[in-house]
Design an enzyme around this catalytic site. Structure first.
Site, PDB file in Angstrom:
ATOM      1  N   GLY A   8      -7.260  80.426  19.662  1.00 16.13           N
ATOM      2  CA  GLY A   8      -5.818  80.650  19.703  1.00 16.13           C
ATOM      3  C   GLY A   8      -5.205  79.762  20.768  1.00 16.13           C
ATOM      4  O   GLY A   8      -5.213  80.092  21.961  1.00 16.13           O
ATOM      5  N   GLY A  10      -2.033  78.670  21.510  1.00 19.17           N
ATOM      6  CA  GLY A  10      -0.576  78.707  21.563  1.00 19.17           C
ATOM      7  C   GLY A  10      -0.160  78.614  23.020  1.00 19.17           C
ATOM      8  O   GLY A  10      -0.742  77.841  23.805  1.00 19.17           O
ATOM      9  N   ALA A  11       0.840  79.413  23.408  1.00 20.78           N
ATOM     10  CA  ALA A  11       1.363  79.335  24.769  1.00 20.78           C
ATOM     11  C   ALA A  11       0.288  79.667  25.813  1.00 20.78           C
ATOM     12  O   ALA A  11       0.000  78.859  26.710  1.00 20.78           O
ATOM     13  CB  ALA A  11       2.555  80.281  24.907  1.00 20.78           C
ATOM     14  N   ASN A  98      -1.530  90.997  25.472  1.00 22.06           N
ATOM     15  CA  ASN A  98      -0.732  92.081  26.032  1.00 22.06           C
ATOM     16  C   ASN A  98      -1.242  93.435  25.547  1.00 22.06           C
ATOM     17  O   ASN A  98      -2.040  93.519  24.610  1.00 22.06           O
ATOM     18  CB  ASN A  98       0.739  91.903  25.642  1.00 22.06           C
ATOM     19  CG  ASN A  98       1.507  91.154  26.719  1.00 22.06           C
ATOM     20  OD1 ASN A  98       1.235  91.330  27.910  1.00 22.06           O
ATOM     21  ND2 ASN A  98       2.456  90.333  26.321  1.00 22.06           N
ATOM     22  N   LYS A 175       2.213  96.569  33.480  1.00 19.76           N
ATOM     23  CA  LYS A 175       2.697  95.449  32.642  1.00 19.76           C
ATOM     24  C   LYS A 175       3.301  95.999  31.351  1.00 19.76           C
ATOM     25  O   LYS A 175       4.326  95.496  30.871  1.00 19.76           O
ATOM     26  CB  LYS A 175       1.530  94.491  32.340  1.00 19.76           C
ATOM     27  CG  LYS A 175       1.872  93.356  31.385  1.00 19.76           C
ATOM     28  CD  LYS A 175       2.423  92.147  32.098  1.00 19.76           C
ATOM     29  CE  LYS A 175       3.064  91.097  31.199  1.00 19.76           C
ATOM     30  NZ  LYS A 175       2.165  90.429  30.272  1.00 19.76           N
ATOM     31  N   ASN A 179       6.769  95.364  29.302  1.00 18.83           N
ATOM     32  CA  ASN A 179       6.824  94.893  27.911  1.00 18.83           C
ATOM     33  C   ASN A 179       7.501  95.884  26.981  1.00 18.83           C
ATOM     34  O   ASN A 179       8.133  95.481  26.005  1.00 18.83           O
ATOM     35  CB  ASN A 179       5.410  94.616  27.396  1.00 18.83           C
ATOM     36  CG  ASN A 179       4.847  93.319  27.942  1.00 18.83           C
ATOM     37  OD1 ASN A 179       5.580  92.463  28.408  1.00 18.83           O
ATOM     38  ND2 ASN A 179       3.544  93.174  27.906  1.00 18.83           N
ATOM     39  N   SER A 244       8.072  87.312  24.059  1.00 22.06           N
ATOM     40  CA  SER A 244       7.269  86.747  22.963  1.00 22.06           C
ATOM     41  C   SER A 244       7.511  87.488  21.649  1.00 22.06           C
ATOM     42  O   SER A 244       7.356  86.914  20.575  1.00 22.06           O
ATOM     43  CB  SER A 244       5.785  86.697  23.328  1.00 22.06           C
ATOM     44  OG  SER A 244       5.245  87.984  23.406  1.00 22.06           O
TER      45      SER A 244
HETATM   46  N1  NAP Z   1       3.853  83.610  25.812  1.00 30.20           N
HETATM   47  C1  NAP Z   1       3.938  84.321  26.919  1.00 30.20           C
HETATM   48  O1  NAP Z   1       4.759  84.006  27.774  1.00 30.20           O
HETATM   49  C2  NAP Z   1       2.999  85.490  27.164  1.00 30.20           C
HETATM   50  C3  NAP Z   1       2.951  86.034  28.451  1.00 30.20           C
HETATM   51  C4  NAP Z   1       2.068  87.061  28.710  1.00 30.20           C
HETATM   52  C5  NAP Z   1       1.253  87.556  27.706  1.00 30.20           C
HETATM   53  N2  NAP Z   1       1.313  87.044  26.457  1.00 30.20           N
HETATM   54  C6  NAP Z   1       0.403  87.596  25.456  1.00 30.20           C
HETATM   55  O2  NAP Z   1      -0.656  86.653  25.245  1.00 30.20           O
HETATM   56  C7  NAP Z   1      -1.117  86.735  23.885  1.00 30.20           C
HETATM   57  C8  NAP Z   1      -0.993  85.353  23.248  1.00 30.20           C
HETATM   58  O3  NAP Z   1       0.407  85.055  23.179  1.00 30.20           O
HETATM   59  P1  NAP Z   1       1.010  83.601  22.989  1.00 30.20           P
HETATM   60  O4  NAP Z   1       2.422  83.668  23.436  1.00 30.20           O
HETATM   61  O5  NAP Z   1       0.102  82.579  23.562  1.00 30.20           O
HETATM   62  O6  NAP Z   1       0.972  83.480  21.389  1.00 30.20           O
HETATM   63  P2  NAP Z   1       1.236  82.205  20.500  1.00 30.20           P
HETATM   64  O7  NAP Z   1       1.961  81.140  21.252  1.00 30.20           O
HETATM   65  O8  NAP Z   1       1.809  82.725  19.224  1.00 30.20           O
HETATM   66  O9  NAP Z   1      -0.239  81.651  20.238  1.00 30.20           O
HETATM   67  C9  NAP Z   1      -1.179  82.342  19.478  1.00 30.20           C
HETATM   68  C10 NAP Z   1      -2.041  81.276  18.826  1.00 30.20           C
HETATM   69  O10 NAP Z   1      -3.118  81.913  18.146  1.00 30.20           O
HETATM   70  C11 NAP Z   1      -3.366  81.153  16.978  1.00 30.20           C
HETATM   71  N3  NAP Z   1      -4.187  81.901  16.036  1.00 30.20           N
HETATM   72  C12 NAP Z   1      -3.872  83.011  15.354  1.00 30.20           C
HETATM   73  N4  NAP Z   1      -4.902  83.407  14.579  1.00 30.20           N
HETATM   74  C13 NAP Z   1      -5.892  82.495  14.770  1.00 30.20           C
HETATM   75  C14 NAP Z   1      -7.194  82.340  14.256  1.00 30.20           C
HETATM   76  N5  NAP Z   1      -7.706  83.197  13.366  1.00 30.20           N
HETATM   77  N6  NAP Z   1      -7.928  81.293  14.668  1.00 30.20           N
HETATM   78  C15 NAP Z   1      -7.434  80.403  15.569  1.00 30.20           C
HETATM   79  N7  NAP Z   1      -6.203  80.494  16.097  1.00 30.20           N
HETATM   80  C16 NAP Z   1      -5.437  81.540  15.702  1.00 30.20           C
HETATM   81  C17 NAP Z   1      -1.987  80.818  16.473  1.00 30.20           C
HETATM   82  O11 NAP Z   1      -2.078  79.799  15.515  1.00 30.20           O
HETATM   83  P3  NAP Z   1      -0.820  79.270  14.647  1.00 30.20           P
HETATM   84  O12 NAP Z   1      -0.308  78.094  15.447  1.00 30.20           O
HETATM   85  O13 NAP Z   1      -1.447  78.872  13.369  1.00 30.20           O
HETATM   86  O14 NAP Z   1       0.166  80.390  14.550  1.00 30.20           O
HETATM   87  C18 NAP Z   1      -1.312  80.421  17.772  1.00 30.20           C
HETATM   88  O15 NAP Z   1      -1.509  79.052  18.058  1.00 30.20           O
HETATM   89  C19 NAP Z   1      -0.257  87.810  23.214  1.00 30.20           C
HETATM   90  O16 NAP Z   1      -0.894  89.054  23.260  1.00 30.20           O
HETATM   91  C20 NAP Z   1       1.018  87.829  24.077  1.00 30.20           C
HETATM   92  O17 NAP Z   1       1.698  89.062  24.022  1.00 30.20           O
HETATM   93  C21 NAP Z   1       2.157  85.994  26.163  1.00 30.20           C
END
Ligand code: NAP
Length: 296
Positions: A8, A10-11, A98, A175, A179, A244
């Site tokens: 995964g 992403g961010a 989260n 946290k 959220n 998010s």
């Molecule tokens: N962003 C923030 O500021 C933040 C802060 C604190 C906590 N969090 C938590 O951290 C976690 C991740 O959040 P995020 O913001 O990083 O999410 P995100 O940007 O949506 O990234 C998630 C990534 O996972 C990928 N993914 C999904 N299924 C997959 C699979 N089967 N195999 C490989 N990759 C896969 C997605 O691919 P696709 O590109 O194909 O969709 C995406 O690139 C969540 O629980 C969120 O609540 C986020």
């Protein structure tokens, strides 16, 4: 040299990859579901171009020393498909998601002692599939255990305050207090400033107080006035911040409503604690997004 896979990218996966690269001495394997060949992360200290091997199929992956999961809580089933190959030599799995149910989500796929729950706090977002913007420090907190200490060591010398904490339960519930109220912004499709008004501020307080009551029943230690503290902090945050769950709604993706509010309702029921504000928030979100809100 440690071989570290991130599932995964992403961010959070992107920021973590940039940190590990800055730590040096790691071989990174980035597991994505769309083909990717590069990743650059705009950190507060400058742009980091991540050097890694990219794979899109579990069959292309190899065994590693650590797996870091940074997918959304609703993508656990897809994430699990990577684990058999990556963990074939017993690698531990850090879950950077989260909520408060990191272990429960992965218990069907891994031995409990191999799962490391991670509290991750970091303002970051994907700008495009190969570019991530990190707006502030990444805070990483893990339980004080052998794999927790090993995880923290991987980030030595990098700009994160990764650390072990003696009372992880309280950390993740605090946290979740933050959220839980974010659901208002996601429901209204408006940035964080929505809770500055009196009426919505009152609803936010109710949501957080319910979360805190359930947290205490689960054993978390929280300040008596935690709801007021959380609301004050949210009101002081930039009014245009986007959480998010709201970002997911904007992008037409599922939302983590079960991990963030559904869990308060479910555990509230277990303890006989009424959670009407969270129940309503969950019902409204599920009515708006009938498919894919809780694919755990
Ligand atoms: N962003 C923030 O500021 C933040 C802060 C604190 C906590 N969090 C938590 O951290 C976690 C991740 O959040 P995020 O913001 O990083 O999410 P995100 O940007 O949506 O990234 C998630 C990534 O996972 C990928 N993914 C999904 N299924 C997959 C699979 N089967 N195999 C490989 N990759 C896969 C997605 O691919 P696709 O590109 O194909 O969709 C995406 O690139 C969540 O629980 C969120 O609540 C986020």
């Amino acid at each position: 040299m440690a071989r570290i896979a991130i599932v995964g990218v992403g961010a959070i996966g992107g920021v973590t990859a940039a940190l590990l690269q800055q730590a040096g001495g790691h071989q990174l394997l980035l597991c994505t579901r769309r083909p990717a060949s590069g990743l650059s992360v705009e950190t507060p200290e400058g742009v980091v171009n991540v050097h890694a091997t990219f794979v899109t199929e579990p069959s292309e992956a190899f065994d590693v020393d650590w797996v870091l999961v940074a997918t959304k809580a609703y993508d656990v089933a897809g994430t699990a498909k990577w684990l058999e190959r990556l963990c074939s030599k017993g690698a531990p799995v850090a879950v950077l998601q989260n909520g408060v149910e990191h272990r429960e989500r992965f218990a069907p796929y891994l031995a409990m002692e191999k799962i490391l729950p991670v509290m991750v706090d970091c303002p970051a977002e994907r700008q495009s599939p190969d570019r991530v913007r990190q707006r502030g420090l990444m805070h990483l907190k893990v339980p004080d255990c052998a794999i927790g200490r090993d995880f923290v060591e991987r980030f030595a010398g990098t700009p994160t305050d990764a650390s072990v904490v003696p009372d992880f339960l309280s950390v993740v519930w605090r946290k979740l207090c933050f959220n839980s109220a974010g659901v208002l912004s996601a429901l209204l499709m408006q940035p964080a400033g929505v809770v500055r008004g009196d009426a919505l501020g009152e609803v936010a307080l109710q949501i957080i107080r319910e979360c805190a009551a359930v947290a205490r029943a689960e054993g978390a230690q929280l300040e008596e006035n935690v709801a007021d503290l959380v609301l004050s902090a949210q009101r002081a945050a930039p009014a245009d911040s986007i959480n998010s769950m709201l970002a997911d709604r904007h992008a037409g993706r599922p939302v983590e409503i079960d991990a963030r509010n559904g869990v308060i309702v479910r555990l509230g029921l277990k303890h006989g604690i009424a959670t009407p504000a969270n129940s309503m928030a969950v019902a409204l979100m599920e009515a708006m997004i009938p498919h894919g809100t809780n694919l755990v």
